[in-house]
Design an enzyme around this catalytic site. Structure first.
Site: not given
Ligand code: GLN
Length: 488
Positions: A76, A153, A177
């Protein structure tokens, strides 16, 4: 070769039936073919991959193979990689080349993996569809012509692993995410216990929630990747002393007269989920029962307040973490008339809308007028949720719940920020509590899209979580081989 799991590939590499170079070339060829359409990589590193593979083949020849020797993976693009651009999918870091290696990516180097490249994500990991990426959104390989989201994400990682553009990947899970994108791409995505994998060298979003973890096609593969990533790191002050030992195969936690109490969360019973999800949830619970699991009800009284608490705590921490991008030390710099003007111009131009929204919310909830009513309240809810999970695990061994309300949506779905935030309902509580949670492929929707169920355990029960995830995947029996998902 593309359809091999990590576990299968390691056997063939060991017996020298295939070489790491062949395996790597097969993946690079596929990236060549599909990489652009799927947009799952921000940076592809073919030279590095081939030199990693050659080193790996030399170790196999010398009989000195490492745990994951020769396995091609995607990292990532939130993990700093020495000498390789690390962007966090932001214009702010578009040309940032770190001089150091994150602990997680170093551990993968030490395990002999081959780095194919850096996978796409939401900008600074803030989002749910990977649409906030400065580099555009990755695409879900399932029913590719429909251009569905691969989630976020860590959507670049799930797009790459589901399509055979990597054998496994890393993600980070601050509020879902890893689990959400894995669920809607038919993959196993594991958010380990907070502290099990080091955050050092990983671009910070919300430090008390950020959790690196693996994304793979099977639970065994996820366990193999987790074993490589986990372990104490003196450079991360929240790193746990616990490690994660894995010998290549997850043992059954059910069957053969074994007893296991599986908890279903009472407060989630009335939350609206799709009919498909309800059917699959009921079917898998019945399967686990047939193997001897005892199904009990548990209560996490404040679980429906988790979203509100998360969307205060995460932006608060983000607003503080992102203060470092000021155009002085690294990353983008837009010169202004004086220092303050340079800060303003740099930050106005470098950050996207969602990141700005989070910093504004975060700054507001930390202001002296709002601190007690918002931030402290959220911190109290967080404590209550963490305590409730602890109590719940007195009454059961593991919890099972949906990973999401439904299947992948089209990338062009026009949702408001609050509608996006609401999609995290099933995942954020586990981050607030710091407990391990793994999404396993649980079945297909009526129109053929993957759905996932989560297994949640007490802190450091990561092994048990993965063991039960493996049972769920076996019962679901969906074919997630890349050439089946999207063709040769
Ligand atoms: N969708 C969540 C957010 O927007 C989770 C993001 C994440 O886990 N990095 O914060």
């Amino acid at each position: 070769m593309i359809d091999l799991t990590i576990t299968e590939a390691l056997k063939k590499l060991k017996s020298r039936e295939i070489s790491a170079t062949e395996l790597t070339r097969a993946h690079l060829d596929r990236i060549e073919k599909y990489g652009e359409q799927l947009n799952c990589y921000i940076t592809v590193t073919p030279e590095r991959a081939l030199s990693d593979a050659a080193a790996s083949d030399a170790r196999y020849a010398a009989g000195e193979a490492l745990a994951l020797d020769g396995i091609p993976i995607g990292m990532k693009d939130l993990f700093a990689t020495r000498g390789i651009r690390t962007t966090a999918a932001s214009k702010m870091l578009e040309n940032f080349i770190p001089e150091y290696e994150s602990t997680v990516s170093q551990k993968f180097i030490d395990s002999g993996t081959v780095l194919l490249g850096k996978t796409n994500l939401d900008e600074f990991a803030m989002g749910t569809f990977s649409k906030t990426s400065f580099f555009g959104a990755p695409v879900n390989p399932w029913q590719m012509e429909r251009r569905l989201t691969a989630g976020g994400s860590s959507g670049g990682a799930t797009s790459a692993v589901a399509s055979g553009l990597a054998m496994g990947g890393t993600g980070t899970d601050t509020g879902g995410s890893i689990r959400f994108p894995s669920a809607i791409t038919g993959l196993v995505g594991m958010k380990p216990t907070y502290g099990l994998c080091s955050r050092w060298g990983c671009v910070a979003f919300a430090s008390s929630l950020d959790t690196p973890g693996p994304i793979a096609r099977t639970a065994d593969d996820a366990a193999a990747l987790l074993a490589a990533m986990a372990g104490f790191d003196p450079k991360d002050s929240t790193s746990a002393k616990n490690g994660f030992d894995f010998n290549g195969e997850l043992q059954p936690i059910l069957g053969g007269g074994k007893s296991l109490r599986i908890g279903l969360i009472k407060e989630l019973r009335d939350v609206k989920i799709s009919d498909d999800m309800q059917k699959i949830f009921d079917a898998r619970i019945a399967d686990l029962k047939s193997l001897g699991a005892e199904i009990v009800e548990v209560s996490i009284p404040n679980i429906l307040d988790a979203l509100a608490a998360y969307y205060i705590i995460a932006p608060a921490e983000a607003s503080s973490n992102l203060a470092r991008y000021d155009g002085m030390k690294y990353g983008l710099r837009v010169d202004g008339t004086d220092l303050i003007d340079t800060y303003k111009k740099t930050r106005a131009s470098g950050f996207g809308d969602e990141v700005k929204r989070r910093m504004i919310i975060g700054t507001a909830v930390l202001s002296s007028e709002s601190y007690d009513v918002y931030f402290m309240q959220a911190a109290r809810v967080r404590r209550m949720i963490a305590d409730a999970f602890r109590t719940a695990f007195d009454g059961c061994d593991l919890i099972v719940c949906p990973s999401s309300a439904g299947a992948a949506m089209p990338l062009d779905a026009d949702l408001t920020p609050l509608e996006y935030y609401a999609l995290d309902l099933f995942t954020v509580a586990m981050n607030l509590a710091g407990v391990p949670a793994c999404s396993a492929p649980a079945g297909l929707s009526e129109n053929g899209l993957p759905l996932g169920l989560q297994v949640v355990g007490p802190r450091f029960a990561d092994m048990h979580v993965l063991q039960l995830a493996k049972h769920i995947q076996q019962f679901a029996n969906i074919d997630n081989r890349p050439t089946k998902v999207m063709g040769k």
